[in-house]
Design an enzyme around this catalytic site. Structure first.
Site, PDB file in Angstrom:
ATOM      1  N   LYS A  54      14.448  37.378 -33.678  1.00 27.80           N
ATOM      2  CA  LYS A  54      13.518  36.268 -33.413  1.00 27.80           C
ATOM      3  C   LYS A  54      13.574  35.225 -34.527  1.00 27.80           C
ATOM      4  O   LYS A  54      13.501  34.023 -34.275  1.00 27.80           O
ATOM      5  CB  LYS A  54      12.098  36.799 -33.231  1.00 27.80           C
ATOM      6  N   SER A  63       8.692  34.328 -31.216  1.00 26.79           N
ATOM      7  CA  SER A  63       7.577  35.268 -31.359  1.00 26.79           C
ATOM      8  C   SER A  63       6.956  35.008 -32.719  1.00 26.79           C
ATOM      9  O   SER A  63       7.616  34.480 -33.615  1.00 26.79           O
ATOM     10  CB  SER A  63       8.120  36.708 -31.322  1.00 26.79           C
ATOM     11  N   TYR A  86      14.192  43.337 -33.738  1.00 26.42           N
ATOM     12  CA  TYR A  86      13.416  42.297 -33.051  1.00 26.42           C
ATOM     13  C   TYR A  86      13.043  41.195 -34.042  1.00 26.42           C
ATOM     14  O   TYR A  86      13.169  40.007 -33.756  1.00 26.42           O
ATOM     15  CB  TYR A  86      12.162  42.929 -32.439  1.00 26.42           C
TER      16      TYR A  86
HETATM   17  P1  NAI Z   1       8.803  40.927 -19.604  1.00 23.97           P
HETATM   18  O1  NAI Z   1       9.522  42.214 -19.800  1.00 23.97           O
HETATM   19  O2  NAI Z   1       7.570  40.905 -18.783  1.00 23.97           O
HETATM   20  O3  NAI Z   1       9.815  39.828 -19.044  1.00 23.97           O
HETATM   21  C1  NAI Z   1      11.100  39.681 -19.557  1.00 23.97           C
HETATM   22  C2  NAI Z   1      12.070  39.340 -18.440  1.00 23.97           C
HETATM   23  O4  NAI Z   1      13.366  39.163 -19.029  1.00 23.97           O
HETATM   24  C3  NAI Z   1      12.202  40.467 -17.408  1.00 23.97           C
HETATM   25  O5  NAI Z   1      12.094  39.958 -16.094  1.00 23.97           O
HETATM   26  C4  NAI Z   1      13.574  41.032 -17.683  1.00 23.97           C
HETATM   27  O6  NAI Z   1      14.208  41.561 -16.528  1.00 23.97           O
HETATM   28  C5  NAI Z   1      14.314  39.826 -18.219  1.00 23.97           C
HETATM   29  N1  NAI Z   1      15.475  40.199 -19.029  1.00 23.97           N
HETATM   30  C6  NAI Z   1      15.570  41.183 -19.959  1.00 23.97           C
HETATM   31  N2  NAI Z   1      16.817  41.254 -20.433  1.00 23.97           N
HETATM   32  C7  NAI Z   1      17.539  40.323 -19.793  1.00 23.97           C
HETATM   33  C8  NAI Z   1      18.891  39.925 -19.836  1.00 23.97           C
HETATM   34  N3  NAI Z   1      19.777  40.549 -20.630  1.00 23.97           N
HETATM   35  N4  NAI Z   1      19.295  38.896 -19.049  1.00 23.97           N
HETATM   36  C9  NAI Z   1      18.404  38.286 -18.217  1.00 23.97           C
HETATM   37  N5  NAI Z   1      17.129  38.622 -18.117  1.00 23.97           N
HETATM   38  C10 NAI Z   1      16.698  39.636 -18.899  1.00 23.97           C
HETATM   39  O7  NAI Z   1       8.509  40.425 -21.096  1.00 23.97           O
HETATM   40  P2  NAI Z   1       7.794  39.113 -21.697  1.00 23.97           P
HETATM   41  O8  NAI Z   1       6.755  39.614 -22.602  1.00 23.97           O
HETATM   42  O9  NAI Z   1       7.468  38.169 -20.651  1.00 23.97           O
HETATM   43  O10 NAI Z   1       8.981  38.556 -22.607  1.00 23.97           O
HETATM   44  C11 NAI Z   1       9.500  37.232 -22.486  1.00 23.97           C
HETATM   45  C12 NAI Z   1       9.864  36.732 -23.862  1.00 23.97           C
HETATM   46  O11 NAI Z   1       8.667  36.633 -24.642  1.00 23.97           O
HETATM   47  C13 NAI Z   1      10.799  37.636 -24.661  1.00 23.97           C
HETATM   48  O12 NAI Z   1      11.744  36.852 -25.343  1.00 23.97           O
HETATM   49  C14 NAI Z   1       9.863  38.317 -25.654  1.00 23.97           C
HETATM   50  O13 NAI Z   1      10.520  38.737 -26.825  1.00 23.97           O
HETATM   51  C15 NAI Z   1       8.889  37.194 -25.910  1.00 23.97           C
HETATM   52  N6  NAI Z   1       7.620  37.597 -26.498  1.00 23.97           N
HETATM   53  C16 NAI Z   1       6.732  38.386 -25.827  1.00 23.97           C
HETATM   54  C17 NAI Z   1       5.535  38.743 -26.398  1.00 23.97           C
HETATM   55  C18 NAI Z   1       4.516  39.584 -25.703  1.00 23.97           C
HETATM   56  O14 NAI Z   1       3.540  40.016 -26.344  1.00 23.97           O
HETATM   57  N7  NAI Z   1       4.651  39.865 -24.425  1.00 23.97           N
HETATM   58  C19 NAI Z   1       5.194  38.304 -27.762  1.00 23.97           C
HETATM   59  C20 NAI Z   1       6.175  37.465 -28.381  1.00 23.97           C
HETATM   60  C21 NAI Z   1       7.343  37.127 -27.764  1.00 23.97           C
END
Ligand code: NAI
Length: 272
Positions: free
Chosen positions: A177, A159, A173
């Site tokens: 990260k 991130s 967080y």
């Molecule tokens: P999201 O919530 O849409 O998707 C995350 C997925 O990870 C979900 O399907 C969830 O069920 C799964 N997940 C959560 N904990 C888990 C675990 N313990 N084991 C297996 N699966 C698990 O969120 P998003 O935004 O797609 O996040 C994906 C990555 O991107 C994360 O690492 C987040 O920190 C990172 N990120 C997101 C940003 C944003 O603005 N959306 C910005 C910077 C980084």
């Protein structure tokens, strides 16, 4: 042909947290380009839905319910998928959570719950467990199989919070990260002789389900979007090109990089 360098046709790939948001965009980018993709996610309902939806489009995807904090289960699933595919070329270590507000509210006012003196152990530990320890477990399992296979590409979702401080984002967080980013660089150095590349993508504000989907609210999108140099908040599809680039031979001489994908947020606020 130049485009052949971007080919992932026939590759075996794993994406953690692939049932939603950014992970799902990675899955689509790979599967639509001819890779076989195993989606690992703790949310079995979204997982089932996405596997059905993508399979019905003729894409080669399979789902495994997995919590990345369960180290034994991570090792088991990696062994199963690698055996099934007979190769493991690409792993996206992407699963992560947003554990809630940091020391400032979105309007800039101080947040009691996110203040460091009130920050709860449970919130700290859960975030480190998923966003840092989960990445470690995923890279470790990937390294074992890729060493045996003679190489591969690992991509970690970090991130902009890995290197920029922002009061809205919680302390845990930030720390997780930054830790994941440095772990990725260390693994890149260690694994380079084995033809395993390790890079990170550092998204800015991307509309997904993270944090209860707070970035889906139009007023939040407008207020944050106006500060982004490119003038809008990002969409998960914005990450697809970079995903394919890092997964494929197109990036064959890049390892240990952390690539911001943030509409310019790392540069500063949008000039008036
Ligand atoms: P999201 O919530 O849409 O998707 C995350 C997925 O990870 C979900 O399907 C969830 O069920 C799964 N997940 C959560 N904990 C888990 C675990 N313990 N084991 C297996 N699966 C698990 O969120 P998003 O935004 O797609 O996040 C994906 C990555 O991107 C994360 O690492 C987040 O920190 C990172 N990120 C997101 C940003 C944003 O603005 N959306 C910005 C910077 C980084």
């Amino acid at each position: 042909m130049m485009f052949e360098r971007f080919s992932v046709k026939g590759y075996g790939a794993i994406v953690t947290g692939g049932a939603s948001g950014i992970g799902l965009a990675f899955v689509e980018a790979l599967a639509e380009s001819g890779a076989r993709v195993a989606i690992l996610d703790v949310d079995s309902i979204s997982l089932g839905k996405q596997v059905d939806r993508l399979s019905s489009r003729g894409l080669d995807v399979r789902g495994h319910k997995l919590d990345v904090t369960d180290r034994k289960a991570v090792d088991q699933v990696f062994a199963e998928v690698s055996a099934e595919y007979g190769r493991l070329d690409v792993v996206f270590a992407n699963a992560g959570i947003d554990p809630g507000i940091g020391f400032s509210n979105p309007d800039g006012s101080p947040s009691e719950a996110g203040a460091i003196e009130n920050y709860e152990d449970e919130r700290w530990n859960r975030t480190i467990e998923i966003n840092l320890n989960g990445i470690f477990a995923t890279i470790r399992a990937a390294a074992r199989h890729m060493k045996r296979g003679g190489g591969g590409s690992i991509v970690v979702t970090t991130s902009i919070a890995a290197y920029l401080n922002e009061g809205m984002i919680g302390a845990a967080y930030m720390a997780a990260k930054a830790g994941a980013a440095h772990l990725a660089r260390n693994a890149a150095l260690e694994l380079a002789p084995y033809k395993i590349r390790v890079n990170a993508v550092a998204p800015g504000f991307i509309v997904t389900n993270i944090g209860g989907g707070w970035l889906k609210q139009p007023e939040v999108q407008n207020s944050i979007g106006a500060t982004v140099p490119i003038g809008r908040i990002g969409d998960a599809d914005d990450l697809k090109g970079l995903a394919l680039f890092l997964a494929s031979r197109a990036s064959s001489y890049i390892t240990g990089a952390q690539i911001p994908i943030d509409g310019g947020v790392s540069l500063g606020k949008r000039p008036a």
